[in-house]
Design an enzyme around this catalytic site. Structure first.
Site, PDB file in Angstrom:
ATOM      1  N   THR A   1       0.854  -1.194   0.000  1.00 56.34           N
ATOM      2  CA  THR A   1       0.000   0.000   0.000  1.00 56.34           C
ATOM      3  C   THR A   1       0.887   1.239   0.000  1.00 56.34           C
ATOM      4  O   THR A   1       1.656   1.453   0.935  1.00 56.34           O
ATOM      5  CB  THR A   1      -0.908  -0.006   1.238  1.00 56.34           C
ATOM      6  OG1 THR A   1      -1.618  -1.244   1.247  1.00 56.34           O
ATOM      7  CG2 THR A   1      -1.902   1.134   1.198  1.00 56.34           C
TER       8      THR A   1
ATOM      9  N   ALA B   1     -20.696  -3.421  17.011  1.00 55.06           N
ATOM     10  CA  ALA B   1     -20.233  -2.351  17.898  1.00 55.06           C
ATOM     11  C   ALA B   1     -19.363  -2.920  19.012  1.00 55.06           C
ATOM     12  O   ALA B   1     -19.432  -4.104  19.322  1.00 55.06           O
ATOM     13  CB  ALA B   1     -21.434  -1.627  18.486  1.00 55.06           C
TER      14      ALA B   1
ATOM     15  N   ASN C   1     -10.400   0.625   3.020  1.00 50.48           N
ATOM     16  CA  ASN C   1     -10.118   0.508   4.446  1.00 50.48           C
ATOM     17  C   ASN C   1     -10.679   1.688   5.241  1.00 50.48           C
ATOM     18  O   ASN C   1     -11.159   1.517   6.357  1.00 50.48           O
ATOM     19  CB  ASN C   1      -8.612   0.369   4.685  1.00 50.48           C
ATOM     20  CG  ASN C   1      -8.159  -1.081   4.568  1.00 50.48           C
ATOM     21  OD1 ASN C   1      -8.988  -1.988   4.491  1.00 50.48           O
ATOM     22  ND2 ASN C   1      -6.863  -1.311   4.546  1.00 50.48           N
TER      23      ASN C   1
ATOM     24  N   LYS D   1      -7.729  -9.009  16.603  1.00 50.52           N
ATOM     25  CA  LYS D   1      -8.978  -9.694  16.263  1.00 50.52           C
ATOM     26  C   LYS D   1      -8.718 -11.194  16.309  1.00 50.52           C
ATOM     27  O   LYS D   1      -7.557 -11.609  16.419  1.00 50.52           O
ATOM     28  CB  LYS D   1      -9.494  -9.238  14.896  1.00 50.52           C
ATOM     29  CG  LYS D   1      -8.652  -9.680  13.722  1.00 50.52           C
ATOM     30  CD  LYS D   1      -9.364  -9.376  12.425  1.00 50.52           C
ATOM     31  CE  LYS D   1      -8.650 -10.051  11.275  1.00 50.52           C
ATOM     32  NZ  LYS D   1      -9.319  -9.876  10.015  1.00 50.52           N
TER      33      LYS D   1
ATOM     34  N   CYS E   1      -3.840  -2.495   9.416  1.00 51.10           N
ATOM     35  CA  CYS E   1      -4.237  -1.887   8.145  1.00 51.10           C
ATOM     36  C   CYS E   1      -5.171  -0.697   8.291  1.00 51.10           C
ATOM     37  O   CYS E   1      -4.898   0.376   7.758  1.00 51.10           O
ATOM     38  CB  CYS E   1      -4.885  -2.940   7.270  1.00 51.10           C
ATOM     39  SG  CYS E   1      -3.817  -4.360   7.099  1.00 51.10           S
TER      40      CYS E   1
ATOM     41  N   LEU F   1      -6.951  -8.769   1.495  1.00 47.33           N
ATOM     42  CA  LEU F   1      -6.981  -9.919   2.398  1.00 47.33           C
ATOM     43  C   LEU F   1      -7.248  -9.470   3.817  1.00 47.33           C
ATOM     44  O   LEU F   1      -6.717  -8.474   4.269  1.00 47.33           O
ATOM     45  CB  LEU F   1      -5.617 -10.624   2.403  1.00 47.33           C
ATOM     46  CG  LEU F   1      -4.956 -10.916   1.072  1.00 47.33           C
ATOM     47  CD1 LEU F   1      -3.566 -11.476   1.306  1.00 47.33           C
ATOM     48  CD2 LEU F   1      -5.813 -11.881   0.303  1.00 47.33           C
ATOM     49  N   ARG F   2      -8.049 -10.273   4.506  1.00 46.94           N
ATOM     50  CA  ARG F   2      -8.241 -10.027   5.935  1.00 46.94           C
ATOM     51  C   ARG F   2      -7.388 -11.016   6.703  1.00 46.94           C
ATOM     52  O   ARG F   2      -7.377 -12.206   6.383  1.00 46.94           O
ATOM     53  CB  ARG F   2      -9.695 -10.275   6.347  1.00 46.94           C
ATOM     54  CG  ARG F   2     -10.674  -9.276   5.806  1.00 46.94           C
ATOM     55  CD  ARG F   2     -12.081  -9.822   5.909  1.00 46.94           C
ATOM     56  NE  ARG F   2     -12.203 -11.055   5.142  1.00 46.94           N
ATOM     57  CZ  ARG F   2     -13.264 -11.865   5.169  1.00 46.94           C
ATOM     58  NH1 ARG F   2     -14.271 -11.589   5.959  1.00 46.94           N
ATOM     59  NH2 ARG F   2     -13.310 -12.956   4.440  1.00 46.94           N
ATOM     60  N   GLU F   3      -6.686 -10.533   7.709  1.00 51.89           N
ATOM     61  CA  GLU F   3      -5.941 -11.463   8.542  1.00 51.89           C
ATOM     62  C   GLU F   3      -6.945 -12.428   9.154  1.00 51.89           C
ATOM     63  O   GLU F   3      -8.046 -12.042   9.521  1.00 51.89           O
ATOM     64  CB  GLU F   3      -5.196 -10.704   9.647  1.00 51.89           C
ATOM     65  CG  GLU F   3      -4.090  -9.871   9.068  1.00 51.89           C
ATOM     66  CD  GLU F   3      -3.235  -9.203  10.129  1.00 51.89           C
ATOM     67  OE1 GLU F   3      -3.063  -9.768  11.219  1.00 51.89           O
ATOM     68  OE2 GLU F   3      -2.738  -8.111   9.845  1.00 51.89           O
TER      69      GLU F   3
HETATM   70  C1  UGA Z   1      -8.513  -5.056   6.708  1.00 49.02           C
HETATM   71  C2  UGA Z   1      -9.517  -5.156   5.546  1.00 49.02           C
HETATM   72  O1  UGA Z   1     -10.736  -5.754   6.010  1.00 49.02           O
HETATM   73  C3  UGA Z   1      -8.951  -5.995   4.402  1.00 49.02           C
HETATM   74  O2  UGA Z   1      -9.847  -5.994   3.304  1.00 49.02           O
HETATM   75  C4  UGA Z   1      -7.609  -5.376   3.969  1.00 49.02           C
HETATM   76  O3  UGA Z   1      -6.981  -6.144   2.947  1.00 49.02           O
HETATM   77  C5  UGA Z   1      -6.674  -5.353   5.156  1.00 49.02           C
HETATM   78  O4  UGA Z   1      -7.270  -4.555   6.196  1.00 49.02           O
HETATM   79  C6  UGA Z   1      -5.376  -4.740   4.696  1.00 49.02           C
HETATM   80  O5  UGA Z   1      -5.363  -3.569   4.327  1.00 49.02           O
HETATM   81  O6  UGA Z   1      -4.379  -5.472   4.617  1.00 49.02           O
HETATM   82  P1  UGA Z   1      -7.812  -6.679   8.732  1.00 49.02           P
HETATM   83  O7  UGA Z   1      -6.979  -5.537   9.232  1.00 49.02           O
HETATM   84  O8  UGA Z   1      -7.206  -8.034   8.655  1.00 49.02           O
HETATM   85  O9  UGA Z   1      -8.345  -6.367   7.244  1.00 49.02           O
HETATM   86  O10 UGA Z   1      -9.041  -6.766   9.711  1.00 49.02           O
HETATM   87  P2  UGA Z   1     -10.625  -6.603   9.613  1.00 49.02           P
HETATM   88  O11 UGA Z   1     -11.277  -7.917   9.634  1.00 49.02           O
HETATM   89  O12 UGA Z   1     -10.971  -5.672   8.534  1.00 49.02           O
HETATM   90  O13 UGA Z   1     -10.901  -5.909  11.027  1.00 49.02           O
HETATM   91  C7  UGA Z   1     -10.404  -4.597  11.305  1.00 49.02           C
HETATM   92  C8  UGA Z   1     -10.765  -4.152  12.697  1.00 49.02           C
HETATM   93  O14 UGA Z   1     -12.124  -3.762  12.772  1.00 49.02           O
HETATM   94  C9  UGA Z   1     -10.580  -5.211  13.777  1.00 49.02           C
HETATM   95  O15 UGA Z   1      -9.964  -4.574  14.879  1.00 49.02           O
HETATM   96  C10 UGA Z   1     -11.970  -5.643  14.123  1.00 49.02           C
HETATM   97  O16 UGA Z   1     -12.073  -6.108  15.436  1.00 49.02           O
HETATM   98  C11 UGA Z   1     -12.742  -4.364  13.893  1.00 49.02           C
HETATM   99  N1  UGA Z   1     -14.168  -4.578  13.578  1.00 49.02           N
HETATM  100  C12 UGA Z   1     -14.526  -5.201  12.434  1.00 49.02           C
HETATM  101  C13 UGA Z   1     -15.139  -4.121  14.440  1.00 49.02           C
HETATM  102  O17 UGA Z   1     -14.856  -3.544  15.493  1.00 49.02           O
HETATM  103  N2  UGA Z   1     -16.456  -4.296  14.105  1.00 49.02           N
HETATM  104  C14 UGA Z   1     -16.838  -4.925  12.968  1.00 49.02           C
HETATM  105  O18 UGA Z   1     -18.059  -5.039  12.728  1.00 49.02           O
HETATM  106  C15 UGA Z   1     -15.840  -5.389  12.109  1.00 49.02           C
END
Ligand code: UGA
Length: 464
Positions: free
Chosen positions: A131, A285, A241, A353, A293, A171-173
């Site tokens: 990125t 929430a 993001n 997460k 990311c 990608l999501r971790e």
């Molecule tokens: C995120 C994006 O979802 C991916 O598409 C992207 O490729 C990635 O960043 C990146 O740029 O590499 P990631 O950081 O793995 O992926 O995690 P997410 O699943 O997106 O979660 C992000 C954060 O939001 C976590 O802390 C999670 O707990 C929080 N979250 C997510 C919430 O608090 N509420 C939700 O409803 C969803």
């Protein structure tokens, strides 16, 4: 059937490994290059440098099929490839801007390798997965040419045929393997049609979903292949993001209003999420967003805006709302415990997460530091990230079993909704804890009625 490509992936980290192993999975010959000797040696013996479900199997499968290998040898890998991916990290640098030093040095090295490899049969596509600030595609081209110029005595840089593509990853971790084989979309930004053609062919088996799968996880649909200019592809990554971060901050703000008015944020999320324009996901929430990311990309976008003296009020608010979430956990604890001095608090889940060992911008660390500074004794449990957390937060005691963390605790906070945490036997939890047996559910992951029935003082976010 599309042609088999020779691919080099520079950077055998999280993104590079998943990308390389997935491309090998769909039939290409892939070499992952990394300058970290230990990492390469580990990978050659099947040891993954990151925890990611399904990755070890995917890598083993590629290696077993003779289509995936690991090396430190940059020049040979790049010299033999027709597509090179740059997948090195761009950490958050000064003032939130992305630090491009790794990308720059890889781009220059590609230029040098290109100039030195005599008479390539095929031109090279350099696809950037890292990125980078909007506008960096051209910057990558400039660096490749500079690298080629450095050894230009041998071949004139004009002979060095290459094209640059921006190919952001989504990608999501925790579900990266699935995301890379079954993506919602593939985005390729490029200024030249031949570059797009090479990338379309490379991703052909993914786009058509034509590679064999044992257990088909979803109906075969053609994956949208989105072609844009370079700057738009780079912006798509940031905007995706930033939108996700904003969506979570939005539901968190609504959650606070639900608490004030007696509404239930879970019902509200269901009710709004069924509107196709809003969508049901990313409306959970709680403690808010973290990880490597979302925080980094929102910060980078704000920093890009500052360069243009442009205000980003919505993004500023997205961050401010998120920062407040961690403070809310502490105030919820204080509301029921009074002073935190001498109180024992268990943090259930430490990774940012579930299904990852990543602690970057993990809410657990900030919350632990704040609680310790208020005199609390904080014990954290995590199925995979506990050891690393102990190294990063010296005042945090860690446990490798949730019950050990809960023993004698006045309060417990669900910080990460691991299945081990969701499925805890609540009666046992209550029996281990001390009065008032407070359970702060930072992820709204536990059934409130069951928790209360078990004898816990349950507090969620945005509902009773
Ligand atoms: C995120 C994006 O979802 C991916 O598409 C992207 O490729 C990635 O960043 C990146 O740029 O590499 P990631 O950081 O793995 O992926 O995690 P997410 O699943 O997106 O979660 C992000 C954060 O939001 C976590 O802390 C999670 O707990 C929080 N979250 C997510 C919430 O608090 N509420 C939700 O409803 C969803």
């Amino acid at each position: 059937m599309s042609r088999v490509a020779d691919v080099a992936v520079v950077g055998a980290g999280y993104v590079g490994l998943v990308t390389g192993a997935s491309l090998a999975r769909v039939g290409h010959r892939v070499t992952c290059v990394d300058k970290d000797r230990e990492r390469v040696a580990g990978l050659q013996q099947g040891r993954m440098p990151v925890y990611e479900p399904g990755l070890e199997e995917l890598v083993a499968r590629g290696v077993g099929a003779g289509r995936l290998s690991f090396t430190e040898g940059f020049d040979a890998a790049v010299g033999g490839a027709n597509v090179v991916f740059i997948a090195v990290d761009t950490p958050q640098g000064e003032g939130g801007a992305a630090d491009l030093s790794n990308v720059s040095s890889v781009a220059r090295s590609i230029g040098r390798a290109l100039a030195e490899s005599t008479r390539r049969a095929r031109p090279l596509v350099v696809a950037n997965k890292s990125t980078v600030p909007v506008g960096s595609g051209d910057y990558v081209s400039v660096l490749i040419r500079e690298g080629a110029d450095e050894v230009g005595g041998v071949h004139h840089p004009e002979e060095v045929r290459f094209g640059v593509a921006s190919n952001p990853e989504f990608l999501r971790e925790g579900s990266a393997v699935y995301d890379s084989l079954f993506p919602d979309r593939i985005v390729v930004g490029a200024e030249e049609a031949w570059v797009v053609d090479v990338m379309r062919e490379l991703y052909g088996p993914v786009i058509e979903q034509s590679f064999p799968v044992e257990m088909d996880p979803r109906p075969r649909v053609t994956v949208p292949f989105v072609v844009t200019d370079l700057a738009s592809a780079e912006m798509i990554k940031y905007a995706a993001n930033a939108f996700l971060a904003t969506k979570v901050s939005f539901i968190n703000e609504i959650s606070d209003l639900c608490e004030l008015t007696g509404a239930d944020v879970g019902s509200v999320a269901t009710g709004i999420g069924l509107d196709g324009r809003i969508g049901p996901r990313f409306l959970n929430a709680g403690i808010g967003w973290g990880g490597s990311c979302l925080p980094k990309d929102v910060a980078a976008l704000r920093s890009i805006a500052r360069e243009y003296q442009h205000e980003t009020r919505l993004l500023d608010a997205t961050v401010a709302v998120n920062d407040r979430r961690r403070e809310l956990v502490v105030s919820k604890l204080q509301r029921d415990l009074g002073t935190l001095d001498g109180k024992r608090v268990a943090l259930l889940g430490l990774a940012f997460k579930p299904n990852t060992d990543d602690l970057r911008e993990a809410p657990s660390l900030g919350i632990a530091a704040e609680l310790c500074s208020l005199g609390a004794l904080v014990v954290g449990y995590d199925p995979v990230a506990a050891k690393a957390a102990a190294r990063r937060a010296p005042d945090l005691l860690v446990a490798f079993d949730p019950h050990e963390a809960l023993e004698g605790a006045h309060a417990a906070v669900v910080v990460t909704e691991w299945s081990e945490v969701r499925n805890l036997d609540l009666r046992r939890v209550a029996s281990l804890m001390q009065e008032p047996k407070l359970l702060i559910d930072g992820r709204n992951a536990i059934d409130p009625a069951a928790a209360r029935e078990a004898g816990l003082l349950y507090r969620g976010f945005g509902h009773d």
